[in-house]
Design a protein around this motif. Sequence first.
Motif, PDB file in Angstrom:
ATOM      1  N   GLY A 163       1.871   1.390   1.111  1.00 27.03           N
ATOM      2  CA  GLY A 163       1.777   2.382   2.171  1.00 27.03           C
ATOM      3  C   GLY A 163       0.599   3.030   2.118  1.00 27.03           C
ATOM      4  N   ILE A 164       0.297   3.922   3.253  1.00 32.18           N
ATOM      5  CA  ILE A 164      -1.158   4.470   3.229  1.00 32.18           C
ATOM      6  C   ILE A 164      -1.444   5.161   1.931  1.00 32.18           C
ATOM      7  CG2 ILE A 164      -0.207   6.847   4.311  1.00 32.18           C
ATOM      8  CD1 ILE A 164      -3.221   4.714   5.495  1.00 32.18           C
ATOM      9  N   SER A 165      -0.712   5.845   1.263  1.00 35.12           N
ATOM     10  CA  SER A 165      -0.934   6.632   0.218  1.00 35.12           C
ATOM     11  C   SER A 165      -1.672   5.616  -0.980  1.00 35.12           C
ATOM     12  CB  SER A 165      -0.200   7.390  -0.479  1.00 35.12           C
ATOM     13  OG  SER A 165       1.195   6.796  -0.878  1.00 35.12           O
ATOM     14  N   LYS A 166      -0.919   4.421  -1.106  1.00 37.15           N
ATOM     15  CA  LYS A 166      -1.411   3.512  -2.271  1.00 37.15           C
ATOM     16  C   LYS A 166      -2.519   2.755  -1.443  1.00 37.15           C
ATOM     17  CE  LYS A 166       2.706   2.261  -4.260  1.00 37.15           C
ATOM     18  NZ  LYS A 166       3.859   1.237  -4.402  1.00 37.15           N
ATOM     19  N   ALA A 167      -2.864   2.613  -0.302  1.00 42.02           N
ATOM     20  CA  ALA A 167      -4.136   2.066   0.400  1.00 42.02           C
ATOM     21  C   ALA A 167      -5.489   2.985   0.174  1.00 42.02           C
ATOM     22  CB  ALA A 167      -3.653   1.682   1.935  1.00 42.02           C
ATOM     23  N   ALA A 226      -1.438  -1.788   6.353  1.00 40.55           N
ATOM     24  CA  ALA A 226      -0.686  -2.598   7.708  1.00 40.55           C
ATOM     25  C   ALA A 226      -0.601  -4.136   7.500  1.00 40.55           C
ATOM     26  CB  ALA A 226      -1.625  -2.571   8.812  1.00 40.55           C
ATOM     27  N   GLU A 227      -1.489  -4.666   6.570  1.00 44.55           N
ATOM     28  CA  GLU A 227      -1.448  -5.999   6.012  1.00 44.55           C
ATOM     29  C   GLU A 227      -0.847  -6.421   4.820  1.00 44.55           C
ATOM     30  OE1 GLU A 227      -1.907  -8.156   8.102  1.00 44.55           O
ATOM     31  OE2 GLU A 227      -3.186  -6.854   9.685  1.00 44.55           O
ATOM     32  N   LEU A 228      -0.612  -5.669   3.778  1.00 47.49           N
ATOM     33  CA  LEU A 228       0.076  -5.942   2.447  1.00 47.49           C
ATOM     34  C   LEU A 228       1.434  -5.289   2.382  1.00 47.49           C
ATOM     35  CD1 LEU A 228      -3.067  -5.477   0.029  1.00 47.49           C
ATOM     36  CD2 LEU A 228      -2.031  -7.429   1.430  1.00 47.49           C
ATOM     37  N   ALA A 237       2.075 -10.179   8.273  1.00 44.89           N
ATOM     38  CA  ALA A 237       1.127  -9.587   7.306  1.00 44.89           C
ATOM     39  C   ALA A 237      -0.028 -10.718   7.409  1.00 44.89           C
ATOM     40  CB  ALA A 237       1.811  -9.638   5.905  1.00 44.89           C
ATOM     41  N   GLY A 238      -1.212 -10.157   7.181  1.00 47.07           N
ATOM     42  CA  GLY A 238      -2.331 -11.298   7.199  1.00 47.07           C
ATOM     43  C   GLY A 238      -3.034 -10.816   5.990  1.00 47.07           C
ATOM     44  N   LYS A 267      -1.405 -14.168  -1.515  1.00 45.67           N
ATOM     45  CA  LYS A 267      -2.120 -14.997  -0.519  1.00 45.67           C
ATOM     46  C   LYS A 267      -2.796 -14.341   0.687  1.00 45.67           C
ATOM     47  CE  LYS A 267       2.251 -15.824   1.841  1.00 45.67           C
ATOM     48  NZ  LYS A 267       3.270 -16.675   2.074  1.00 45.67           N
ATOM     49  N   ASN A 268      -2.484 -12.947   0.586  1.00 49.15           N
ATOM     50  CA  ASN A 268      -3.229 -12.380   1.700  1.00 49.15           C
ATOM     51  C   ASN A 268      -4.258 -11.357   1.118  1.00 49.15           C
ATOM     52  OD1 ASN A 268      -1.683 -13.276   3.933  1.00 49.15           O
ATOM     53  ND2 ASN A 268       0.052 -11.821   3.351  1.00 49.15           N
TER      54      ASN A 268
END
Length: 93
Positions: free
Chosen positions: A42-46, A36-38, A21-22, A81-82
């Motif tokens: 998931g996609i619905s929260k994103a 993808a990074e957190l 994760a970045g 941190k990300n």
Amino acid sequence: MTRIKQFASALLVCATGAALAGPVNVNTADAETISAELQGVGISKAIAIVEYRNANGPFKTADELVQVKGIGARTVDINRKNILVQAAGKKND
């Protein structure tokens, strides 16, 4: 013994995913990048993060993400941190 090997393999996969994760700027990234990074997003929260940002303007702090339905303080803490909140075109302070 097989169960132990399976468990160890699962732990390795999870640890590898966490390590990959970045940093992601939640003020400019699309939903696919955020998910993808957190961790735990998931996609619905994103999608909810992007929709909230579009309706309310950019996030000023990572802690403001808890205003998004489905994002709790634990999720923010795990990813702190990300999570970047810099404005588009500006360097992170």
